[in-house]
Write a protein that holds these residues in place. Structure first.
Motif, PDB file in Angstrom:
ATOM      1  N   ILE A 202      -2.574   9.712  24.035  1.00 20.15           N
ATOM      2  CA  ILE A 202      -1.734   9.471  22.859  1.00 20.15           C
ATOM      3  C   ILE A 202      -2.393   9.954  21.577  1.00 20.15           C
ATOM      4  O   ILE A 202      -1.742  10.512  20.704  1.00 20.15           O
ATOM      5  CB  ILE A 202      -1.365   7.974  22.760  1.00 20.15           C
ATOM      6  CG1 ILE A 202      -0.427   7.632  23.922  1.00 20.15           C
ATOM      7  CG2 ILE A 202      -0.728   7.640  21.424  1.00 20.15           C
ATOM      8  CD1 ILE A 202      -0.094   6.176  24.035  1.00 20.15           C
ATOM      9  N   ALA A 203      -3.700   9.741  21.452  1.00 22.67           N
ATOM     10  CA  ALA A 203      -4.398  10.142  20.232  1.00 22.67           C
ATOM     11  C   ALA A 203      -5.842  10.495  20.563  1.00 22.67           C
ATOM     12  O   ALA A 203      -6.428   9.949  21.502  1.00 22.67           O
ATOM     13  CB  ALA A 203      -4.365   9.021  19.196  1.00 22.67           C
ATOM     14  N   GLU A 204      -6.405  11.387  19.774  1.00 24.78           N
ATOM     15  CA  GLU A 204      -7.795  11.792  19.966  1.00 24.78           C
ATOM     16  C   GLU A 204      -8.718  10.579  19.851  1.00 24.78           C
ATOM     17  O   GLU A 204      -8.631   9.809  18.900  1.00 24.78           O
ATOM     18  CB  GLU A 204      -8.190  12.822  18.907  1.00 24.78           C
ATOM     19  CG  GLU A 204      -9.626  13.287  19.032  1.00 24.78           C
ATOM     20  CD  GLU A 204     -10.051  14.237  17.923  1.00 24.78           C
ATOM     21  OE1 GLU A 204     -11.259  14.500  17.815  1.00 24.78           O
ATOM     22  OE2 GLU A 204      -9.185  14.702  17.163  1.00 24.78           O
ATOM     23  N   GLY A 205      -9.565  10.413  20.824  1.00 27.34           N
ATOM     24  CA  GLY A 205     -10.540   9.326  20.803  1.00 27.34           C
ATOM     25  C   GLY A 205      -9.978   7.975  21.180  1.00 27.34           C
ATOM     26  O   GLY A 205     -10.687   6.987  21.158  1.00 27.34           O
ATOM     27  N   ALA A 206      -8.695   7.909  21.535  1.00 30.06           N
ATOM     28  CA  ALA A 206      -8.081   6.624  21.873  1.00 30.06           C
ATOM     29  C   ALA A 206      -8.468   6.209  23.286  1.00 30.06           C
ATOM     30  O   ALA A 206      -8.442   7.018  24.210  1.00 30.06           O
ATOM     31  CB  ALA A 206      -6.568   6.715  21.752  1.00 30.06           C
ATOM     32  N   LYS A 207      -8.843   4.958  23.429  1.00 33.18           N
ATOM     33  CA  LYS A 207      -9.186   4.414  24.738  1.00 33.18           C
ATOM     34  C   LYS A 207      -9.421   2.918  24.586  1.00 33.18           C
ATOM     35  O   LYS A 207     -10.015   2.473  23.613  1.00 33.18           O
ATOM     36  CB  LYS A 207     -10.459   5.081  25.273  1.00 33.18           C
ATOM     37  CG  LYS A 207     -10.839   4.629  26.647  1.00 33.18           C
ATOM     38  CD  LYS A 207     -12.068   5.353  27.141  1.00 33.18           C
ATOM     39  CE  LYS A 207     -12.425   4.870  28.521  1.00 33.18           C
ATOM     40  NZ  LYS A 207     -13.665   5.465  29.002  1.00 33.18           N
ATOM     41  N   ALA A 208      -8.926   2.176  25.536  1.00 34.99           N
ATOM     42  CA  ALA A 208      -9.230   0.749  25.573  1.00 34.99           C
ATOM     43  C   ALA A 208     -10.567   0.572  26.274  1.00 34.99           C
ATOM     44  O   ALA A 208     -10.830   1.214  27.286  1.00 34.99           O
ATOM     45  CB  ALA A 208      -8.132   0.003  26.319  1.00 34.99           C
TER      46      ALA A 208
ATOM     47  N   VAL B  84     -17.385   1.223  20.702  1.00 38.01           N
ATOM     48  CA  VAL B  84     -16.111   1.421  20.017  1.00 38.01           C
ATOM     49  C   VAL B  84     -15.848   2.915  19.911  1.00 38.01           C
ATOM     50  O   VAL B  84     -16.689   3.669  19.420  1.00 38.01           O
ATOM     51  CB  VAL B  84     -16.132   0.790  18.608  1.00 38.01           C
ATOM     52  CG1 VAL B  84     -14.842   1.097  17.865  1.00 38.01           C
ATOM     53  CG2 VAL B  84     -16.365  -0.712  18.693  1.00 38.01           C
ATOM     54  N   HIS B  85     -14.679   3.342  20.347  1.00 33.26           N
ATOM     55  CA  HIS B  85     -14.321   4.760  20.270  1.00 33.26           C
ATOM     56  C   HIS B  85     -13.955   5.108  18.840  1.00 33.26           C
ATOM     57  O   HIS B  85     -13.147   4.439  18.209  1.00 33.26           O
ATOM     58  CB  HIS B  85     -13.170   5.072  21.227  1.00 33.26           C
ATOM     59  CG  HIS B  85     -13.544   4.806  22.640  1.00 33.26           C
ATOM     60  ND1 HIS B  85     -14.210   5.733  23.396  1.00 33.26           N
ATOM     61  CD2 HIS B  85     -13.405   3.718  23.404  1.00 33.26           C
ATOM     62  CE1 HIS B  85     -14.445   5.213  24.589  1.00 33.26           C
ATOM     63  NE2 HIS B  85     -13.965   3.994  24.616  1.00 33.26           N
TER      64      HIS B  85
ATOM     65  N   THR C 239      -7.003  -1.842  10.947  1.00 31.87           N
ATOM     66  CA  THR C 239      -6.616  -1.025  12.079  1.00 31.87           C
ATOM     67  C   THR C 239      -5.230  -1.451  12.533  1.00 31.87           C
ATOM     68  O   THR C 239      -5.020  -2.605  12.886  1.00 31.87           O
ATOM     69  CB  THR C 239      -7.610  -1.223  13.239  1.00 31.87           C
ATOM     70  OG1 THR C 239      -8.926  -1.063  12.751  1.00 31.87           O
ATOM     71  CG2 THR C 239      -7.383  -0.229  14.333  1.00 31.87           C
ATOM     72  N   GLN C 240      -4.312  -0.543  12.529  1.00 33.11           N
ATOM     73  CA  GLN C 240      -2.949  -0.868  12.940  1.00 33.11           C
ATOM     74  C   GLN C 240      -2.746  -0.568  14.423  1.00 33.11           C
ATOM     75  O   GLN C 240      -3.282   0.406  14.944  1.00 33.11           O
ATOM     76  CB  GLN C 240      -1.954  -0.060  12.104  1.00 33.11           C
ATOM     77  CG  GLN C 240      -2.033  -0.367  10.627  1.00 33.11           C
ATOM     78  CD  GLN C 240      -1.775  -1.841  10.319  1.00 33.11           C
ATOM     79  OE1 GLN C 240      -0.866  -2.446  10.847  1.00 33.11           O
ATOM     80  NE2 GLN C 240      -2.618  -2.413   9.472  1.00 33.11           N
ATOM     81  N   GLU C 241      -1.971  -1.423  15.055  1.00 35.26           N
ATOM     82  CA  GLU C 241      -1.614  -1.276  16.466  1.00 35.26           C
ATOM     83  C   GLU C 241      -2.818  -1.213  17.398  1.00 35.26           C
ATOM     84  O   GLU C 241      -2.820  -0.500  18.382  1.00 35.26           O
ATOM     85  CB  GLU C 241      -0.701  -0.051  16.698  1.00 35.26           C
ATOM     86  CG  GLU C 241       0.705  -0.243  16.191  1.00 35.26           C
ATOM     87  CD  GLU C 241       0.828  -0.001  14.691  1.00 35.26           C
ATOM     88  OE1 GLU C 241       0.135   0.879  14.156  1.00 35.26           O
ATOM     89  OE2 GLU C 241       1.611  -0.716  14.054  1.00 35.26           O
ATOM     90  N   ARG C 242      -3.852  -1.943  17.033  1.00 37.24           N
ATOM     91  CA  ARG C 242      -5.002  -2.104  17.929  1.00 37.24           C
ATOM     92  C   ARG C 242      -5.233  -3.589  18.098  1.00 37.24           C
ATOM     93  O   ARG C 242      -5.025  -4.369  17.174  1.00 37.24           O
ATOM     94  CB  ARG C 242      -6.245  -1.416  17.369  1.00 37.24           C
ATOM     95  CG  ARG C 242      -6.108   0.099  17.458  1.00 37.24           C
ATOM     96  CD  ARG C 242      -7.266   0.811  16.840  1.00 37.24           C
ATOM     97  NE  ARG C 242      -8.493   0.598  17.580  1.00 37.24           N
ATOM     98  CZ  ARG C 242      -9.675   1.037  17.170  1.00 37.24           C
ATOM     99  NH1 ARG C 242      -9.791   1.693  16.045  1.00 37.24           N
ATOM    100  NH2 ARG C 242     -10.750   0.826  17.890  1.00 37.24           N
ATOM    101  N   PHE C 243      -5.700  -3.979  19.275  1.00 38.67           N
ATOM    102  CA  PHE C 243      -5.771  -5.394  19.588  1.00 38.67           C
ATOM    103  C   PHE C 243      -7.131  -5.803  20.122  1.00 38.67           C
ATOM    104  O   PHE C 243      -7.820  -5.018  20.754  1.00 38.67           O
ATOM    105  CB  PHE C 243      -4.705  -5.753  20.634  1.00 38.67           C
ATOM    106  CG  PHE C 243      -3.335  -5.276  20.258  1.00 38.67           C
ATOM    107  CD1 PHE C 243      -2.631  -5.888  19.244  1.00 38.67           C
ATOM    108  CD2 PHE C 243      -2.768  -4.197  20.900  1.00 38.67           C
ATOM    109  CE1 PHE C 243      -1.374  -5.436  18.879  1.00 38.67           C
ATOM    110  CE2 PHE C 243      -1.511  -3.735  20.554  1.00 38.67           C
ATOM    111  CZ  PHE C 243      -0.810  -4.363  19.538  1.00 38.67           C
ATOM    112  N   ALA C 244      -7.466  -7.055  19.881  1.00 35.20           N
ATOM    113  CA  ALA C 244      -8.646  -7.670  20.479  1.00 35.20           C
ATOM    114  C   ALA C 244      -8.150  -8.613  21.574  1.00 35.20           C
ATOM    115  O   ALA C 244      -7.223  -9.390  21.360  1.00 35.20           O
ATOM    116  CB  ALA C 244      -9.430  -8.461  19.429  1.00 35.20           C
ATOM    117  N   TRP C 245      -8.758  -8.509  22.726  1.00 34.12           N
ATOM    118  CA  TRP C 245      -8.447  -9.386  23.853  1.00 34.12           C
ATOM    119  C   TRP C 245      -9.698 -10.144  24.240  1.00 34.12           C
ATOM    120  O   TRP C 245     -10.793  -9.584  24.240  1.00 34.12           O
ATOM    121  CB  TRP C 245      -8.022  -8.575  25.072  1.00 34.12           C
ATOM    122  CG  TRP C 245      -6.672  -7.970  25.005  1.00 34.12           C
ATOM    123  CD1 TRP C 245      -6.362  -6.713  24.561  1.00 34.12           C
ATOM    124  CD2 TRP C 245      -5.442  -8.566  25.407  1.00 34.12           C
ATOM    125  NE1 TRP C 245      -5.014  -6.497  24.670  1.00 34.12           N
ATOM    126  CE2 TRP C 245      -4.418  -7.618  25.186  1.00 34.12           C
ATOM    127  CE3 TRP C 245      -5.098  -9.818  25.933  1.00 34.12           C
ATOM    128  CZ2 TRP C 245      -3.089  -7.882  25.475  1.00 34.12           C
ATOM    129  CZ3 TRP C 245      -3.776 -10.067  26.218  1.00 34.12           C
ATOM    130  CH2 TRP C 245      -2.784  -9.113  25.991  1.00 34.12           C
TER     131      TRP C 245
END
Length: 127
Positions: free
Chosen positions: A105-111, A60-61, A76-82
């Protein structure tokens, strides 16, 4: 940015993923992490189909370096589990990380893939 534009820009990748999966007849599980975080979303997705999960918190990032118990349970807003077949997971990651450019888009953001569905009904967290 107007809230509806922000929402649409966040939802666009998930809509694209669902449409591509539908064309290929691939079944997916999808849930907003919302108030219960990773644990709630992933356990609900898996248990609704009588499966278990193995979650690796080290994948997890986290740009804020928060404790593991907060990572797995935090709202956590605007994050999803697939939940996706392995053959389609790389496409989901490509859409978020390359086409949508989530890392910019944001520091540390990555799927990323942080776990897997298991045939037993156990919920296991590794950290």
């Amino acid at each position: 940015m107007r809230p509806e534009i922000m929402y649409e820009s966040i939802m666009y990748p998930s809509k694209k993923i669902r449409l591509e999966a539908k064309k290929k007849n691939i079944k997916l599980g999808f849930k907003d992490l919302g108030a219960g975080g990773i644990m709630c979303a992933s356990s609900e997705l898996c248990s609704s189909s009588n499966y278990g999960a193995f979650i690796d918190l080290d994948k997890v990032h986290d740009s804020m370096h928060i404790p593991a118990f907060m990572i797995i349970n935090s709202e956590t807003q605007e994050r999803f589990a697939w939940i996706s077949p392995k053959k389609f997971t790389s496409r989901i990651l490509e859409i978020y990380n390359e086409e949508f450019e989530l890392p910019n888009i944001a520091e540390g953001a990555k799927a990323s893939a942080i776990g897997k569905v298991t045939k037993d009904t156990n919920y296991v967290v590794n950290h």
